[in-house]
Every structure is written in structure tokens, then in C-alpha cells.
Motif scaffolding. Structure first.
Motif, short mmCIF file in Angstrom:
data_model
loop_
_atom_site.label_atom_id
_atom_site.label_comp_id
_atom_site.label_asym_id
_atom_site.label_seq_id
_atom_site.Cartn_x
_atom_site.Cartn_y
_atom_site.Cartn_z
N THR A 34 6.60 3.70 0.02
CA THR A 34 6.06 2.69 0.71
C THR A 34 7.05 2.29 1.91
O THR A 34 6.68 3.09 2.88
CB THR A 34 6.06 1.35 -0.34
OG1 THR A 34 7.42 1.16 -0.90
CG2 THR A 34 5.22 1.31 -1.30
N THR A 82 -7.62 -1.23 -3.72
CA THR A 82 -7.05 -0.90 -2.39
C THR A 82 -7.21 -1.55 -1.12
O THR A 82 -8.56 -1.59 -0.89
CB THR A 82 -6.79 0.54 -2.38
OG1 THR A 82 -6.63 1.28 -3.38
CG2 THR A 82 -6.02 0.97 -1.18
N TYR A 83 -6.48 -2.22 -0.49
CA TYR A 83 -6.84 -3.23 0.69
C TYR A 83 -6.08 -2.50 1.83
O TYR A 83 -4.81 -2.15 1.85
CB TYR A 83 -6.02 -4.70 0.37
CG TYR A 83 -6.96 -5.39 -0.63
CD1 TYR A 83 -8.04 -6.17 -0.36
CD2 TYR A 83 -6.84 -5.25 -2.13
CE1 TYR A 83 -8.68 -7.16 -1.13
CE2 TYR A 83 -7.63 -5.77 -2.75
CZ TYR A 83 -8.57 -6.71 -2.48
OH TYR A 83 -9.22 -7.41 -3.49
N LEU A 84 -6.72 -2.57 2.83
CA LEU A 84 -6.24 -2.00 4.17
C LEU A 84 -6.42 -3.05 5.09
O LEU A 84 -7.60 -3.63 5.38
CB LEU A 84 -6.90 -0.90 4.69
CG LEU A 84 -6.30 -0.10 6.14
CD1 LEU A 84 -4.92 0.50 5.93
CD2 LEU A 84 -7.28 0.82 6.54
N GLY A 88 0.62 -1.22 0.06
CA GLY A 88 -0.01 -0.20 0.03
C GLY A 88 0.95 1.08 -0.05
O GLY A 88 1.92 1.33 0.75
N ASP A 94 -1.41 -4.37 3.95
CA ASP A 94 -1.99 -3.25 3.12
C ASP A 94 -1.35 -3.31 1.71
O ASP A 94 -0.20 -3.37 1.81
CB ASP A 94 -1.58 -1.96 3.68
CG ASP A 94 -2.10 -1.57 5.21
OD1 ASP A 94 -3.06 -2.22 5.61
OD2 ASP A 94 -1.60 -0.68 5.95
N PHE A 95 -2.18 -3.25 0.79
CA PHE A 95 -1.52 -3.35 -0.63
C PHE A 95 -2.68 -3.05 -1.72
O PHE A 95 -3.76 -2.50 -1.29
CB PHE A 95 -1.42 -5.05 -0.98
CG PHE A 95 -2.59 -5.96 -0.94
CD1 PHE A 95 -3.08 -6.29 -2.04
CD2 PHE A 95 -2.94 -6.46 0.41
CE1 PHE A 95 -4.25 -7.19 -1.88
CE2 PHE A 95 -4.02 -7.25 0.49
CZ PHE A 95 -4.59 -7.54 -0.68
N VAL A 96 -1.79 -2.58 -2.94
CA VAL A 96 -2.71 -1.93 -3.96
C VAL A 96 -2.54 -2.80 -5.28
O VAL A 96 -1.45 -3.47 -5.33
CB VAL A 96 -2.08 -0.79 -4.09
CG1 VAL A 96 -0.69 -0.62 -4.48
CG2 VAL A 96 -3.05 0.29 -5.26
N ASN A 127 -7.61 6.76 -1.19
CA ASN A 127 -7.80 5.34 -1.25
C ASN A 127 -7.88 5.00 -2.84
O ASN A 127 -7.20 3.97 -3.26
CB ASN A 127 -8.82 4.44 -0.70
CG ASN A 127 -8.72 4.35 0.71
OD1 ASN A 127 -9.89 4.48 1.49
ND2 ASN A 127 -7.72 4.32 1.44
N THR A 131 -2.67 3.89 1.39
CA THR A 131 -3.34 3.21 2.59
C THR A 131 -2.77 3.73 3.96
O THR A 131 -3.25 3.51 5.02
CB THR A 131 -2.95 1.69 2.82
OG1 THR A 131 -1.52 1.49 2.61
CG2 THR A 131 -3.68 0.90 1.59
N GLY A 168 -4.57 4.67 -4.40
CA GLY A 168 -3.54 3.33 -3.74
C GLY A 168 -3.22 3.65 -2.77
O GLY A 168 -2.40 2.98 -1.85
N LYS A 199 4.96 -1.95 8.07
CA LYS A 199 4.04 -2.13 6.74
C LYS A 199 5.47 -1.27 5.95
O LYS A 199 6.34 -1.01 6.02
CB LYS A 199 3.06 -0.99 6.89
CG LYS A 199 3.46 0.61 7.51
CD LYS A 199 2.09 1.25 7.70
CE LYS A 199 2.39 2.64 8.31
NZ LYS A 199 1.09 3.60 8.42
#
Length: 531
Positions: free
Chosen positions: A474, A521-523, A54, A497-499, A210, A215, A213, A487
Motif C-alpha cells: 500500500t 474493491t473501490y477506486l 487499495g 481507493d480501498f478494499v 481488481n 487499485t 483488491g 494514496k
């Protein structure tokens, strides 16, 4: 429940893999998910898309972005002064009595009709009865109409300020142009905000970042809204976290402009690291000068295109060092805004005094690091300072930097130089100065050209690799907030956390990076954005 993500190309921050597993918001297995002895799981097919950790914007203004999104977006109307007025005129049709009309994003350097600041008389064409305030893209200059000046009692005369100014005409009458801390005068007459207003702005801004991308963000919020205290801002974030509505991890760059308010903050137990994985206090934030575009960045020598000024000093050296020493006593990290080489010199010399014989892992830094010279950068490295850069600024500043500073431009924006000297360099957008478009920021960092007209490359040797650009958004951002073990990479035990992107940015032409799409986008393993 364990979720396995597979059929994708994953750059962990160190290597390429093709799958990983997530449980309870953390990566529990990276690459060889077949060795997991599990029975209760689900599989997510990422359809050969590209996955990165993320993104972390290491300097922005999240709450100010939320305010920006609720007002007139003038960044879409910067081709001419008349475009700005047309946009405001359209918005004014919906105003109620005494309602403020606000906008942000104009930049006179892009105007094709008249390359000048707007003034009160321009805005008076929109309304003489409703207050109007429009802020330049940089946030260091605003323009108000005669109604606002009347509310302030300044319709016919200006007042002198040590750390800001009001432009006047040949007769000494205010033009409605407020620079730097003169903007704070508006707090006397602007409307107040409730905690629910603040929460709404945070949610709007979080949704926006978000979509790029992001986070995690490191954000300066405490002085964003008139008549709103830092207690209200902190409470808004904490309530959103409790309600499980926060979709970005926030590290608060806590801005204070005087010792008294900062001491009050410290007595409440706040310092760097206090908080949770969703909202925590970061460094003390201070601002020493203005912006290059507004010619308020503090220079060692007069501006090349305006020899009458060296810019504006917002905090003098004595007060700066006094605040730094207080932060050090309370084990609080420090991040100081410095754009001009005069501001950079002031901050550097203060750090040299503060950090003499200090071998601690302080991670203090300078935000922006734009107009500099090589001697200053070498001193910066010796102090082990952190560089908070905004490579996206090159998209605009390439157009003006030589005009503003002349030959000094040959030693400016030397982002790779910091890296080569062993400095930690994290990237950001200073949003809403620029939108938090990480991929566009990466493109500028690598190519050193503008995004649309492809002017440049400007000091191409200062361009970084794709991998370095990724790290700046990052792992280096995580390092800036003492979270590199939590992270910034896709590794076992780290926050999930990733995109997901539609293209492999390690393989495409860097000149096309700003065309890459963020698909999801993931948190903490939870999808917070999907295109």
C-alpha cells in the motif's frame, strides 16, 4: 453527494477506525463522521467487514496479463509435461488455418513425469501446420514448434545471440527453445495487434487485478506485444481513461533496450510523473538478467546444480550506465531488473558511479533483489535505493534456491534486512509470472513458507509483521511512484481507493491469509469489483 461508509473495521495504515466519508473520489473525513455538517449523503453499511487501503502491485505486466488471459493458461496444467500437451491439444481443436496457438505458465520443476523443458518435437505432436508458442511461467523462456522455426528460416540451423540463446540438439539443430532476447526473434513472424486489441487486453487484466483488491499497479508494458510501439500502448491507456473505463491506476515502468529508442521517447517530453492520476509515466525500466527457475539469472559464480553456466547478461555494464546517465539528465527515475548476484553487482556498481555525491530524492531502485550477499545489501542501503520485491516468489523458489545457489541461499531474499537498514520496500507479483494475489504475497512475506505444501520457514528471521506486509502493498508502493501524499493510506485528502475483506487480517493466523476473500474493491469511491 457524500458517501459515508460505516459499521466496519478499518485499518488506515496507521490505526483502527470504524467509519469514513468520501466525496468526489477523495476521503474527506476519517473516523469521526458525526462532525460533518451535511444534509445530502448516503450511508453504506459494510457489515463489520475489514477495510484496507487499495492494494498497489509495485511491479507487474498488466498488458501481458491481458494477453495471458486470452491464451491457454498453462499454469493450471503444470503437474506434468503430458498435462501441458493435453491442454494444448484441447485448445488446438478450435484453431483456424494458420492461426497461432499460444500459452503461458508451464514450469518444468513441477512436472512429475519428466522434469525438462518441452521442445519443438513435443509441440509438433499438437500441430505441424499451425504455429505454436508456449512461454515458461517466468517469461524468460519460450518453446515453439517446427512451423514457427520454418517461418523464421531456422528449422535446421540456429543463430548466435549475445544476449540470448537457442537450444540445439547434438547435431546443431534447433530444439525450438528460445531463451531471453532470442524470444524477440518471434516478432518477425507473430501476428500484429490493433489498438482495440490492446485496450481489450488492458480491460481484461484490470478486471482481474481488481478482483485481488488492487487499485494501483506499476507495470512494464512497452515491449509486451510484438510489433506494437510504446505510442500505441500509451494511446490505448489514454483512450480508456478518457472513456472512463480504467479501473486501476497505472504507473508505467517504461522499458527500453537501446539508447536510440529511449532518446526518441524522451524527446517527446515523456519522463517520470508525466500523465494523470490514472495513467502516468514512471521510471525507466531495464532488464539485466533472466530468472532463477530458467537458470538465466546472472550469477557471480556458476550455478550449484549446473556448473556450466553463470546465467545470461542481457545488458552489459557500459550500456546500462549509459542509459542510466541519460535518464538522470532528463530527471527520470530508474528501476532495474536484477535477480542473480552477478546482475545485482553490475547494477549496484552502476548506481554507485551514477549517484556519487547525489543527495537528490531519486527513488531509483532494483526490481526483484533475490540472490544477494550482505555486503551488497549494505551498499544498496547507502545508496538509498528502493527495493521492489515479490514475496510471492518464495512459494516456488523455496523449492529450488538451495539447489541453484548452494550455501549462498543463506543470504538471499532478505526482505526484512532491507527494512531494518531503512530501505523502502514495496511488494508486487511480477504478474503473470505469478497471479497478483496480494494476500498470498503477504502470507509468504510473513511466514516465509510455501502456500500449499508449507515447506519452510526459509530464513524465518527475514519474515515481516502483518503491518509491514500491508505497508509493502500500500503505502510503500505509493512511495515508489512519488505518490505517498495521494494514496496508500486512508486519510483525509487522499484518493478514496480501498478494499473490503471478509476477515480482519490483523487478528487471524498468518498461515490463513491466502484464504481471505476480497469482497469489494473501490477506486475513487467507485465500486469496481464485487465478489
Amino acid at each position: 453527494m457524500i458517501t459515508i461508509y460505516q459499521n466496519c473495521i478499518i485499518y488506515t495504515g496507521e490505526k483502527i477506525i470504524d467509519s469514513f466519508a468520501v466525496k468526489d473520489g477523495y476521503f474527506i473525513e476519517v473516523d469521526d463522521v458525526s462532525k460533518l455538517d451535511i444534509h445530502d449523503y448516503e450511508i453504506v453499511d459494510l457489515k463489520q467487514h475489514f477495510v484496507l487501503p487499495g492494494f498497489n502491485d509495485s511491479h507487474m505486466h498488466l498488458l501481458e496479463l491481458g494477453s495471458f488471459l486470452k491464451n491457454v493458461d498453462l499454469s493450471k496444467h503444470t503437474s506434468s509435461l503430458s498435462d501441458v500437451l493435453d491442454a494444448l491439444n484441447d485448445a488446438s481443436q478450435y484453431l483456424e488455418k494458420d492461426q497461432w496457438l499460444e500459452g503461458r505458465g508451464w514450469n518444468q520443476d513441477y512436472f512429475i513425469d519428466e522434469k525438462r523443458f518441452l521442445n519443438r518435437y513435443d509441440l509438433d505432436q499438437i500441430s505441424l501446420t499451425n504455429p505454436i508458442c508456449i512461454t515458461r511461467a517466468c517469461g524468460h523462456v519460450c518453446v515453439v514448434n517446427s512451423k514457427v522455426l520454418s517461418l523464421l528460416g531456422l528449422e535446421n540451423h540456429a543463430i548466435e545471440l549475445a544476449d540470448g540463446s537457442m537450444d540445439v540438439d547434438d547435431h546443431g539443430k534447433p530444439l525450438g527453445i528460445f531463451r531471453e532476447n532470442a524470444i524477440s526473434l518471434l516478432a518477425k513472424v507473430k501476428p500484429t495487434y490493433t489498438k482495440d486489441d490492446i485496450k481489450e487486453m488492458i480491460l481484461l487484466a484490470s478486471e482481474k487485478v481488481n478482483s485481488y483488491g488492487i487499485t494501483s499497479c506499476q507495470t512494464d508494458d512497452f515491449l509486451t506485444l510484438n510489433n506494437v510501439s510504446y505510442d500505441d500502448v500509451i494511446a490505448a491507456y489514454q483512450e480508456l481513461e478518457k472513456e472512463k473505463k480504467l479501473t486501476v491506476r497505472v504507473n508505467e515502468q517504461s522499458q527500453f533496450v537501446n539508447k536510440e529508442s529511449y532518446e526518441s521517447f524522451l524527446t517527446k517530453g515523456y519522463t517520470t510523473g508525466v500523465g494523470s492520476e490514472y495513467f502516468k509515466i514512471g521510471p525507466l525500466k531495464m532488464i539485466v538478467d533472466g530468472s532463477l527457475g530458467a537458470r538465466t539469472a546472472l550469477m557471480l559464480e556458476p550455478y550449484n546444480d549446473d556448473p556450466t553456466t553463470k546465467g545470461v547478461e542481457i545488458i552489459n555494464h557500459h550500456d546500462l550506465l549509459d542509459m542510466m546517465q541519460l535518464a538522470k539528465q532528463h530527471h527520470m527515475q530508474i528501476a532495474v531488473h536484477a535477480i542473480g548476484d552477478g546482475a545485482f553487482e553490475s547494477v549496484l556498481s552502476a548506481y554507485e558511479e551514477l549517484l556519487k555525491d547525489d543527495s537528490s530524492d531519486h527513488r531509483n531502485g532494483i526490481v526483484h533483489c533475490q540472490i544477494t550477499n550482505n555486503n551488497q545489501i549494505e551498499r544498496f542501503a547507502k545508496l538509498h535505493l528502493h527495493a521492489y520485491i515479490q514475496s510471492i516468489f518464495l512459494d516456488y523458489d523455496i523449492h529450488i534456491v538451495e539447489n541453484r545457489v548452494g550455501d549462498r541461499a543463506l543470504e538471499c531474499y532478505q526482505f526484512k534486512h532491507y527494512m531494518d537498514l531503512g530501505c523502502h520496500v514495496s511488494n508486487g507479483s511480477d504478474c503473470p509470472v505469478e497471479m497478483p494475489d496480494v494476500l498470498a504475497g503477504m502470507q509468504c512475506a510473513i511466514t516465509r513458507t510455501t502456500l500449499k505444501d508449507y515447506i519452510g520457514p526459509y530464513l524465518l528471521e527475514e519474515g515481516c509483521s502483518v503491518e509491514e506486509a500491508i505497508a509493502s502493498f500500500t503505502s510503500e508502493g505509493a512511495y515508489a511512484s512519488f505518490e505517498e501524499n495521494k494514496k496508500g493510506k486512508i486519510q483525509e485528502g487522499m484518493l478514496a481507493d480501498f478494499v473490503v475483506l471478509d476477515q480482519n487480517i490483523l487478528e487471524i493466523d498468518p498461515m490463513q491469509l491466502n484464504q481471505v476473500q476480497v469482497l469489494a474493491t473501490y477506486l475513487a469511491g467507485r465500486k469496481v469489483y464485487e465478489k
